[in-house]
Enzyme design. Structure first.
Site, PDB file in Angstrom:
ATOM      1  N   ARG A 151      -0.821   3.729  12.458  1.00  0.00           N
ATOM      2  CA  ARG A 151      -0.088   4.298  11.511  1.00  0.00           C
ATOM      3  C   ARG A 151      -0.458   5.705  12.312  1.00  0.00           C
ATOM      4  NH1 ARG A 151      -3.733   0.912   9.134  1.00  0.00           N
ATOM      5  NH2 ARG A 151      -2.660   0.197   7.199  1.00  0.00           N
ATOM      6  N   TYR A 187       8.867  -5.517   3.704  1.00  0.00           N
ATOM      7  CA  TYR A 187       9.749  -5.805   4.974  1.00  0.00           C
ATOM      8  C   TYR A 187      11.125  -7.042   4.941  1.00  0.00           C
ATOM      9  CZ  TYR A 187       7.220  -2.301   6.392  1.00  0.00           C
ATOM     10  OH  TYR A 187       6.509  -1.230   6.637  1.00  0.00           O
ATOM     11  N   LYS A 219      -8.000   2.139   7.899  1.00  0.00           N
ATOM     12  CA  LYS A 219      -8.271   2.182   6.959  1.00  0.00           C
ATOM     13  C   LYS A 219      -9.244   1.521   6.641  1.00  0.00           C
ATOM     14  CE  LYS A 219      -3.588   3.105   4.824  1.00  0.00           C
ATOM     15  NZ  LYS A 219      -2.695   2.986   3.645  1.00  0.00           N
ATOM     16  N   ARG A 231       6.750   2.928  12.602  1.00  0.00           N
ATOM     17  CA  ARG A 231       6.324   1.758  12.199  1.00  0.00           C
ATOM     18  C   ARG A 231       6.543   1.103  11.108  1.00  0.00           C
ATOM     19  NH1 ARG A 231       0.328  -0.204  10.335  1.00  0.00           N
ATOM     20  NH2 ARG A 231      -0.011  -0.245   8.307  1.00  0.00           N
ATOM     21  N   HIS A 283      -2.324  -4.805   7.405  1.00  0.00           N
ATOM     22  CA  HIS A 283      -2.365  -5.054   5.717  1.00  0.00           C
ATOM     23  C   HIS A 283      -3.240  -5.796   5.149  1.00  0.00           C
ATOM     24  CE1 HIS A 283       2.032  -3.185   6.142  1.00  0.00           C
ATOM     25  NE2 HIS A 283       0.862  -1.584   5.806  1.00  0.00           N
ATOM     26  N   HIS A 324       5.948   6.763  10.420  1.00  0.00           N
ATOM     27  CA  HIS A 324       6.013   6.095   9.534  1.00  0.00           C
ATOM     28  C   HIS A 324       7.198   5.223   9.761  1.00  0.00           C
ATOM     29  CE1 HIS A 324       2.555   4.610   8.033  1.00  0.00           C
ATOM     30  NE2 HIS A 324       3.226   4.014   6.410  1.00  0.00           N
TER      31      HIS A 324
END
Length: 306
Positions: free
Chosen positions: A143, A273, A167, A241, A264, A238
């Site tokens: 990110r 994806y 995150k 990414r 994630h 992104h």
């Protein structure tokens, strides 16, 4: 309530300051709407009122994706209010309040990604820094905030590993390839020592004044080099990414591995994806397989019969 919610996001959830500010910004229009409609409390907001709020956002010019994000933040806020006993129950319908178009994330082909990361001229003073930055974002699927927050102490060139803060301040170890390792080694050897000063601290990527490279600067550099190699203005950090995840799955990587590398928390987030690669596989199949199309002779025969 918004001030208390902000404290909850910072202290309990451990969210980054930028994320907390985004939450506050996404909730602000609801307060304005309630004042306009003279709605005195959230428990007075029913299904009709929420639909009116979403329609009002559209009238103000917010795009569908932005409205969906505000709706997601609002759901989080309402669940917190229930736990705090501010309201008795969540007044938001669990589903059916808004239907979103399904959009697959944009990604680059492997050739396009290679052109992008190789765009910086390493003969320039800051070229090796930009080359290492792009290589790392693509090699590790970072990110933009993770690339910005990288520290020297988290770099292991020998094992080709990076310690990344994602995150919620969660840390994970990501891998980089030989190309990214070599680009990073060149930057650390030839460029960073010339930029570093007392203000640099442990920051990995430095600006020309020795401070940590900002998130905006990282984004600008990706757009700059994407334009340089003819990829257009729609390429962002992104996009790299997304390309990282897509190319791993195309190469046969397990979905759980990709989930871990992306940071994630749920495999459902990574699942998109698989739709991307399935869509790509269909295009390749239809274009390449000799029996994917109706034979010309059959098509002519049917046409003459009809």
């Amino acid at each position: 309530l918004l001030a208390r919610f902000k404290e909850h996001l910072q202290a309990d959830k451990g969210l980054a300051d930028l994320t907390v500010r985004n939450y506050q910004t996404d909730l602000a229009p609801l307060h304005e709407y309630m004042k306009i409609k003279d709605i005195r409390g959230l428990d007075a907001m029913d299904r009709v009122a929420f639909r009116g709020y979403l329609a009002w956002l559209g009238e103000l010019g917010y795009v569908r994706a932005s409205i969906a994000r505000k709706l997601s933040v609002l759901r989080t806020f309402l669940r917190w209010l229930v736990r705090q006993n501010v309201i008795k129950k969540d007044p938001m319908p669990k589903r059916g309040i808004m239907k979103m178009d399904s959009r697959l994330p944009r990604f680059l082909t492997q050739d396009e990604a290679a052109r992008l990361v190789q765009a910086p001229e390493t003969s320039d003073l800051l070229g090796p820094r930009d080359r290492a930055l792009l290589e790392l974002i693509y090699a590790a699927g970072l990110r933009v905030s993770e690339a910005r927050d990288l520290n020297i102490s988290g770099v292991n060139l020998e094992t080709r590993e990076l310690r990344v803060t994602g995150k919620g301040s969660k840390q994970r170890v990501v891998l980089i390839g030989i190309a990214a390792r070599d680009a990073l080694a060149l930057y650390l050897r030839e460029v960073r020592p010339k930029l570093a000063n007392r203000a640099s601290g442990m920051a990995l990527f430095l600006n020309r004044f020795g401070g940590r490279l900002s998130q905006r600067s990282v984004q600008q550099k990706v757009r700059k080099y994407a334009g340089k190699v003819g990829l257009g203005s729609g390429v962002h950090t992104h996009t790299l990414r997304h390309s990282f995840a897509t190319h791993l799955l195309e190469g046969g990587a397990d979905l759980r591995v990709v989930q871990e590398l992306l940071g994630h928390s749920s495999p459902a987030t990574t699942q998109i994806y698989t739709h991307v690669t399935a869509s790509q596989a269909k295009e390749v199949y239809l274009a390449a397989h000799p029996r994917s199309k109706r034979p010309k002779q059959e098509a002519v025969s049917e046409s003459s019969d009809g």
